[in-house]
Design a protein around this motif. Structure first.
Motif, PDB file in Angstrom:
ATOM      1  N   LEU A  52       0.835  -1.199   0.000  1.00  0.00           N
ATOM      2  CA  LEU A  52       0.000   0.000   0.000  1.00  0.00           C
ATOM      3  C   LEU A  52       0.868   1.248   0.000  1.00  0.00           C
ATOM      4  N   GLY A  53       0.331   2.313  -0.574  1.00  0.00           N
ATOM      5  CA  GLY A  53       1.030   3.593  -0.554  1.00  0.00           C
ATOM      6  C   GLY A  53       0.068   4.715  -0.869  1.00  0.00           C
ATOM      7  N   GLY A  54       0.594   5.923  -0.972  1.00  0.00           N
ATOM      8  CA  GLY A  54      -0.236   7.077  -1.263  1.00  0.00           C
ATOM      9  C   GLY A  54      -0.926   7.612  -0.032  1.00  0.00           C
ATOM     10  N   GLU A  55      -2.012   8.328  -0.270  1.00  0.00           N
ATOM     11  CA  GLU A  55      -2.762   8.949   0.824  1.00  0.00           C
ATOM     12  C   GLU A  55      -4.243   8.845   0.542  1.00  0.00           C
ATOM     13  N   ALA A  56      -5.052   9.283   1.502  1.00  0.00           N
ATOM     14  CA  ALA A  56      -6.503   9.199   1.350  1.00  0.00           C
ATOM     15  C   ALA A  56      -6.946   9.946   0.096  1.00  0.00           C
ATOM     16  N   GLY A  57      -7.701   9.273  -0.744  1.00  0.00           N
ATOM     17  CA  GLY A  57      -8.176   9.868  -1.980  1.00  0.00           C
ATOM     18  C   GLY A  57      -7.227   9.684  -3.150  1.00  0.00           C
ATOM     19  N   ASP A  58      -6.009   9.239  -2.858  1.00  0.00           N
ATOM     20  CA  ASP A  58      -5.002   9.037  -3.914  1.00  0.00           C
ATOM     21  C   ASP A  58      -4.088   7.885  -3.510  1.00  0.00           C
ATOM     22  N   ALA A  59      -4.690   6.699  -3.380  1.00  0.00           N
ATOM     23  CA  ALA A  59      -3.965   5.526  -2.878  1.00  0.00           C
ATOM     24  C   ALA A  59      -3.264   4.783  -4.008  1.00  0.00           C
ATOM     25  N   ARG A  60      -2.249   4.002  -3.622  1.00  0.00           N
ATOM     26  CA  ARG A  60      -1.582   3.065  -4.520  1.00  0.00           C
ATOM     27  C   ARG A  60      -1.715   1.678  -3.894  1.00  0.00           C
ATOM     28  N   VAL A  61      -2.449   0.793  -4.564  1.00  0.00           N
ATOM     29  CA  VAL A  61      -2.701  -0.545  -4.050  1.00  0.00           C
ATOM     30  C   VAL A  61      -2.027  -1.540  -4.985  1.00  0.00           C
ATOM     31  N   THR A  62      -1.222  -2.437  -4.403  1.00  0.00           N
ATOM     32  CA  THR A  62      -0.434  -3.378  -5.206  1.00  0.00           C
ATOM     33  C   THR A  62      -0.958  -4.797  -5.047  1.00  0.00           C
ATOM     34  N   PHE A  63      -1.030  -5.502  -6.189  1.00  0.00           N
ATOM     35  CA  PHE A  63      -1.493  -6.884  -6.227  1.00  0.00           C
ATOM     36  C   PHE A  63      -0.501  -7.732  -7.021  1.00  0.00           C
ATOM     37  N   ASP A  64      -0.435  -9.024  -6.696  1.00  0.00           N
ATOM     38  CA  ASP A  64       0.261  -9.995  -7.531  1.00  0.00           C
ATOM     39  C   ASP A  64      -0.792 -10.802  -8.280  1.00  0.00           C
ATOM     40  N   VAL A  65      -0.676 -10.830  -9.605  1.00  0.00           N
ATOM     41  CA  VAL A  65      -1.658 -11.504 -10.458  1.00  0.00           C
ATOM     42  C   VAL A  65      -0.986 -12.719 -11.084  1.00  0.00           C
ATOM     43  N   SER A  66      -1.500 -13.903 -10.808  1.00  0.00           N
ATOM     44  CA  SER A  66      -0.885 -15.133 -11.306  1.00  0.00           C
ATOM     45  C   SER A  66      -1.087 -15.279 -12.814  1.00  0.00           C
ATOM     46  N   GLY A  67      -0.251 -16.107 -13.418  1.00  0.00           N
ATOM     47  CA  GLY A  67      -0.388 -16.387 -14.833  1.00  0.00           C
ATOM     48  C   GLY A  67      -1.726 -17.026 -15.161  1.00  0.00           C
TER      49      GLY A  67
END
Length: 205
Positions: A52-67
């Protein structure tokens, strides 16, 4: 578990192939309100938050997506700049505004018709012969993570079917469905109740 009621549209800001595909999504969520390991549906795909990163209203959410996930979802969905319908997992006590959605894509359908009818937009989608028996008028279906009601079903001689839904202006504005046009591909999840009914029917002979 989800309800198919989208709460935000996110944009893929970066991707990195590292065994699985790591995807960073920019969205208007508050990162302080999201836990690492939480589940978020991304255009109908249940993914786990890994950073996770960013701030309220402007977040950065990271996911791992399998093949496997990439192979079973619509082409171009995981490209940089792609828009995603986002929905956090259902909590006990939350309002069930749509229908029960698992976040597992069953098939990719193709938009065969997209036209304005009155104040809404009518979308007709072709579904495979394997899943055609699970689609019924007035039943529920999930399209790119959005819970919708099937208005009409037209069976075809090859076993596939075309089904139609209406996208009201509000839904078109707060999801990616308002931008659909003929030829587009969409992620589809059939109603979990229809799945069990079909299985019971098969066992009954």
């Amino acid at each position: 578990m989800f309800t198919g009621i989208v709460t935000a549209i996110g944009t893929i800001e970066s991707t990195e192939q590292r065994g699985d595909l790591r995807v960073v999504v920019g969205c208007p969520f508050d990162p302080e309100a999201i836990d690492i390991g939480a589940s978020i549906a991304c255009s109908g795909v249940c993914l786990t938050v890994v950073a996770l990163g960013g701030e309220a209203g402007d977040a950065r959410v990271t996911f791992d997506v399998s093949g496997e996930t990439v192979s079973r979802t619509k082409q171009g969905m995981w490209d940089r700049g792609a828009k995603l319908n986002l929905e956090p997992a259902l909590k006990l006590g939350d309002e069930l505004g749509g229908h029960l959605v698992t976040g597992h894509v069953d098939s990719v359908g193709q938009v065969m018709l997209a036209e304005d009818v009155g104040g809404s937009r009518k979308i007709a989608i072709r579904i495979s012969r394997e899943l055609a028996p699970f689609v019924a008028p007035k039943g529920s279906i999930t399209i790119d993570g959005v819970s919708l009601t099937v208005n009409d079903v037209r069976d075809r001689t090859d076993g596939t079917c075309d089904f139609a839904v209406n996208i009201i202006p509000h839904t078109g504005e707060v999801t990616t469905l308002g931008a659909l046009s003929e030829g587009d591909r969409v992620n589809l999840e059939i109603d979990v109740l229809a799945r069990y009914l079909k299985r019971m029917q098969a066992l009954a002979g």
